[in-house]
Design an enzyme around this catalytic site. Structure first.
Site, PDB file in Angstrom:
ATOM      1  N   SER A  17       0.820  -1.198   0.000  1.00  0.00           N
ATOM      2  CA  SER A  17       0.000   0.000   0.000  1.00  0.00           C
ATOM      3  C   SER A  17       0.860   1.257   0.000  1.00  0.00           C
ATOM      4  O   SER A  17       1.682   1.418  -0.885  1.00  0.00           O
ATOM      5  CB  SER A  17      -0.959  -0.059   1.183  1.00  0.00           C
ATOM      6  OG  SER A  17      -2.046   0.759   0.914  1.00  0.00           O
TER       7      SER A  17
ATOM      8  N   HIS B  59      -7.594  -5.883   1.294  1.00  0.00           N
ATOM      9  CA  HIS B  59      -6.372  -5.087   1.298  1.00  0.00           C
ATOM     10  C   HIS B  59      -5.470  -5.521   2.454  1.00  0.00           C
ATOM     11  O   HIS B  59      -5.760  -5.229   3.611  1.00  0.00           O
ATOM     12  CB  HIS B  59      -6.797  -3.623   1.467  1.00  0.00           C
ATOM     13  CG  HIS B  59      -5.690  -2.634   1.399  1.00  0.00           C
ATOM     14  ND1 HIS B  59      -4.950  -2.413   0.262  1.00  0.00           N
ATOM     15  CD2 HIS B  59      -5.204  -1.772   2.328  1.00  0.00           C
ATOM     16  CE1 HIS B  59      -4.069  -1.459   0.498  1.00  0.00           C
ATOM     17  NE2 HIS B  59      -4.192  -1.062   1.750  1.00  0.00           N
TER      18      HIS B  59
END
Ligand code: GTR
Length: 425
Positions: free
Chosen positions: A261, A403
């Site tokens: 990320s 995620h």
């Protein structure tokens, strides 16, 4: 054949050779990933201000990844000049200008344990101490090296943007985010640094780290191309590499920089700025990472520069609502890594990061890799869920789930490194 679609649970390079032969047939089936309609519906409901509809991706034209300084490169020999120009564009418009090595740099052993992980690994905790203009800065690297290995070990370095306990050197806490035992068992070294030690992830405090080392307390405003948090994290990766070059048990020609990320954005910038990284791995790096900004899918440039202004050079926000005016897009960031290896990973439920946009950045970096005869990734090649696609020095997967950075992802990164480094043991 060098383009391969691996099966759902690829394990070892030993079986990879057989699979390579199958890949053309599999890749031709056109059963590539498509966003799960339920996930699209759910995400679109939660975030009504953002686009999650492929049909609403605006038409766009990407800048030519082979063009720097207005000239289009056609040969490998001409590439370095274009590369320098493109790197400058990213420094000026996106990540800011980093200072390079400090005046003085030294490494101190904080802890060394040759019998960590029940004897499977050597633990080293190193302090990296930088001095500049009478100021100093310190951060630590945690490194495990596989004892089973006689030769210097290849190492995966994680830019850890999650709690420090995720990379706990004592191993009292263990996390799939940095599954050190798993990598050691596969013959790899594994290291981590805490990104917050380089630049706190906070818009008011991000200078309180490596940036202060160079700038002291210079009054605002800073230059519009001044480096910010992502570049400071990447700078830390380069200092870790400086250390690896001094450690005889590390093969510094085989270091992979990994980030998830926001950490993945920083890993890509580290791989672009510092050509010593042999592999760059960006997991779910999204906007400002691998995802193409011009797709305006999920997180947007407008959103990221307002939520996280401290990540980028100030100038990036000038393009918040006019991405088409940017002289670059993120495929060119991957192009800067060529001909070195780059792996991009996405997650099915992480539409905010735009899995297809992340894959397409690899696709559109292909002309740069082609200068070295590397096989292309094509838009139609997007693999199905949990089926990594390897094209020479580039890899991509989209895994099921949310995620996160998981043991599955790490196993695929190690598979990729196995194919490049023949690390069959
Ligand atoms: C989000 C941000 C993303 C990504 C993510 C993360 O809030 O919008 O760009 O960086 O955080 O780092 O987990």
């Amino acid at each position: 054949m060098r383009i391969a679609l691996l099966p759902a649970t690829p394990r070892r390079a030993a079986c990879t050779a057989a699979l390579l032969a199958l890949s053309g047939a599999i890749a031709a089936q056109g059963d590539g990933w498509r966003a799960n309609p339920q996930v699209v519906e759910r995400t679109a409901k939660q975030q009504t201000a953002f686009n999650y509809d492929e049909a609403r991706v605006p038409p766009y034209t990407l800048p030519n990844p082979l063009t720097g300084n207005g000239r289009t490169v056609r040969t490998r020999d001409a590439w370095p000049e274009a590369r320098r120009a493109i790197l400058e564009l990213f420094r000026e418009h996106v990540y800011g200008r980093s200072p390079g090595k400090p005046q003085h740099l030294r490494f101190e052993v904080v802890e060394e344990n040759p019998a960590a992980m029940d004897g499977a690994a050597t633990l080293k905790r190193m302090a990296v101490i930088s001095e500049q203009a009478g100021r100093s800065h310190r951060f630590e690297i945690t490194l495990f090296l596989p004892n089973a290995r006689r030769e210097p070990a290849p190492v995966f370095l994680l830019l850890n943007n999650r709690p420090a306990t995720n990379a706990d050197p004592s191993r009292r806490e263990r996390s799939g985010f940095w599954p050190a035992e798993q990598l050691i068992a596969r013959g790899y070294g594994i290291a981590a640094l805490q990104v917050s030690d380089l630049a706190p992830d906070d818009k008011d405090r991000f200078r309180d780290g490596a940036i202060r080392l160079f700038e002291g307390s210079t009054p605002e405003p800073r230059a519009r191309n001044a480096w910010a948090a992502l570049a400071a994290w990447a700078w830390g990766a380069s200092r870790a590499m400086d250390y690896f070059e001094t450690d005889r048990r590390v093969d510094a020609t085989k270091v992979a920089v990994v980030g998830h990320s926001r950490g993945g954005k920083a890993a890509l910038w580290a791989g672009a700025e510092d050509e010593r990284f042999a592999i760059t791995i960006a997991n779910e790096s999204g906007e400002g990472g691998a995802a193409l900004s011009r797709r305006v899918f999920g997180e947007t440039l407008a959103r990221i520069t307002s939520s996280f202004p401290h990540w980028f050079a100030d100038r990036y926000k000038d393009f918040a609502t006019r991405v088409d005016a940017l002289p670059i897009d993120q495929h060119m960031l991957l192009g800067l890594i060529a001909p070195r290896a780059v792996y991009v990973a996405s997650a099915d439920e992480d539409l905010w990061a735009d899995p297809r946009g992340e894959f397409l950045a690899q696709v559109h970096a292909s002309p740069v890799y082609a200068l070295w005869g590397e096989p292309p990734m094509r838009a139609d090649d997007m693999p199905p869920l949990n089926r990594p696609l390897i094209a020479g020095k580039r890899g991509y997967h989209v895994r099921d789930g949310i995620h996160n950075l998981t043991p599955y992802d790490w196993d695929r990164f190690a598979d990729f490194a196995d194919t490049l480094w023949k690390n069959n043991r």
